[in-house]
Design a protein around this motif. Sequence first.
Motif, PDB file in Angstrom:
ATOM      1  N   THR A 117      -7.206 -11.974 -10.057  1.00 33.96           N
ATOM      2  CA  THR A 117      -5.856 -12.313  -9.591  1.00 33.96           C
ATOM      3  C   THR A 117      -4.839 -11.306 -10.123  1.00 33.96           C
ATOM      4  O   THR A 117      -3.921 -10.882  -9.397  1.00 33.96           O
ATOM      5  N   GLY A 164      -6.675  -7.044   0.163  1.00 33.26           N
ATOM      6  CA  GLY A 164      -6.717  -7.434  -1.246  1.00 33.26           C
ATOM      7  C   GLY A 164      -6.688  -8.938  -1.417  1.00 33.26           C
ATOM      8  O   GLY A 164      -7.387  -9.499  -2.273  1.00 33.26           O
ATOM      9  N   TYR A 165      -5.899  -9.618  -0.593  1.00 32.28           N
ATOM     10  CA  TYR A 165      -5.833 -11.077  -0.663  1.00 32.28           C
ATOM     11  C   TYR A 165      -7.192 -11.691  -0.346  1.00 32.28           C
ATOM     12  O   TYR A 165      -7.637 -12.636  -1.014  1.00 32.28           O
ATOM     13  N   PHE A 178      -8.764  -3.254  -8.101  1.00 27.85           N
ATOM     14  CA  PHE A 178      -9.969  -4.046  -7.833  1.00 27.85           C
ATOM     15  C   PHE A 178     -11.219  -3.330  -8.328  1.00 27.85           C
ATOM     16  O   PHE A 178     -12.144  -3.970  -8.847  1.00 27.85           O
ATOM     17  N   LYS A 182      -9.488 -11.347  -3.293  1.00 29.85           N
ATOM     18  CA  LYS A 182      -9.139 -12.313  -4.348  1.00 29.85           C
ATOM     19  C   LYS A 182      -9.694 -13.692  -4.018  1.00 29.85           C
ATOM     20  O   LYS A 182     -10.312 -14.349  -4.872  1.00 29.85           O
ATOM     21  N   PHE A 225      -5.132  -8.169  -8.099  1.00 25.32           N
ATOM     22  CA  PHE A 225      -4.447  -8.294  -6.810  1.00 25.32           C
ATOM     23  C   PHE A 225      -2.939  -8.205  -6.972  1.00 25.32           C
ATOM     24  O   PHE A 225      -2.245  -7.624  -6.125  1.00 25.32           O
ATOM     25  N   ASP A 226      -2.413  -8.755  -8.045  1.00 26.64           N
ATOM     26  CA  ASP A 226      -0.967  -8.679  -8.267  1.00 26.64           C
ATOM     27  C   ASP A 226      -0.517  -7.228  -8.432  1.00 26.64           C
ATOM     28  O   ASP A 226       0.582  -6.852  -8.003  1.00 26.64           O
ATOM     29  N   ARG A 279      -0.401  -5.858  -5.015  1.00 22.19           N
ATOM     30  CA  ARG A 279       0.794  -6.379  -4.339  1.00 22.19           C
ATOM     31  C   ARG A 279       2.035  -5.592  -4.717  1.00 22.19           C
ATOM     32  O   ARG A 279       2.856  -5.239  -3.852  1.00 22.19           O
TER      33      ARG A 279
END
Length: 351
Positions: free
Chosen positions: A180, A240-241, A279, A244, A183-184, A187
């Motif tokens: 997570t 990416g989402y 990732f 996750k 992924f942030d 983002r």
Amino acid sequence: MSKLRCGEWWHKPCRLLRCPAHGVVTEWAPFARYRSGFTAEFEDVAAFPATRTDKSAIARFLRIDWDTVGRIIERVVDTELDTGRLDDLVTIGVDEISWRKHHEYLTLVSNHATGKIVWGRAGKDTAALDAFFDELGTERAQQIEAASMDMGAAFRKSVAAHAPGAVICIDPFHVVKLVTDAFDKVRRIEWQAMRQIDPVSAKLFKGARWALLKNPENLDEDQAAQLRRFRRRGGTLWAGYKLKEALRAIFHGDLAPGDALCLLETWCTQAENSGMAPFAKAAGTLRKHLAGINAALERKINNGRHEGINSNVRLIIRRARGFHSADAALGLVMLTCGPITLHLPWEQSPA
């Protein structure tokens, strides 16, 4: 002598006694704890709401300041904490939590069997957990079969040194958190790029962080609508989402340990080939800890209960911002989540 009522002011002169072994000592008052200016019953009453409400309410209700509440809590924990809490430990959970800004941490040890925090200390390094094993002793340390923790080296080093027979289990919660966080980072990178290339879209998606980071089942209507817009837009952010959520699904599905480990290895390959550096880095870290992750899956060790405790601890810490010492904050944590049973004066059986 009549029974002392809770909150009643009582002035009792304590005699000074000259002991051949310990020098001059103060006579013990049976209705008060050591070095306290309050009765034990009053301190129990003051400690009880501290586990459920904020400092202002307690200070106003009992007409004492928050620092006094902190000292009361420390005394209550010293006398009421279960003295046998470190006996018969088989599976433990180890984690650290921030109790104050500027990297002030507490190391907490929980008993998986009871779901209670049994030990704590300021700090989050190897020395902090070494102190736990020093108190535990060699004989009881040998009884520990498994210890769940995050992927940091500090706690693993301490467990290996003091309880070599314990299996290191990497808790799934920390695996999901690692991905997570990766992924942030993706983002944020995409957000900055969007601001430069497409300011209109960037403005449209501003404030959508929680729509992407929260579990889909926990989204409200507005956040779910934002997530649908991200899906229609596609691109790196949506890829990416999906990565996750794919990782999270591995641990939230009812899979056999072998199947889950196989899917995790496949996920690592996909992450390494995704072209997203955060990732790929996370996948490399997971590959180093596959044995510990598999051990947690096989033993069905999940820090979900421990993390539930940590959620309560974080709430406690927010209430305890008036505390200026780790001991006071730790006292409140142990009072709320430790093996302590407070007996309020009106609940006790009459003598």
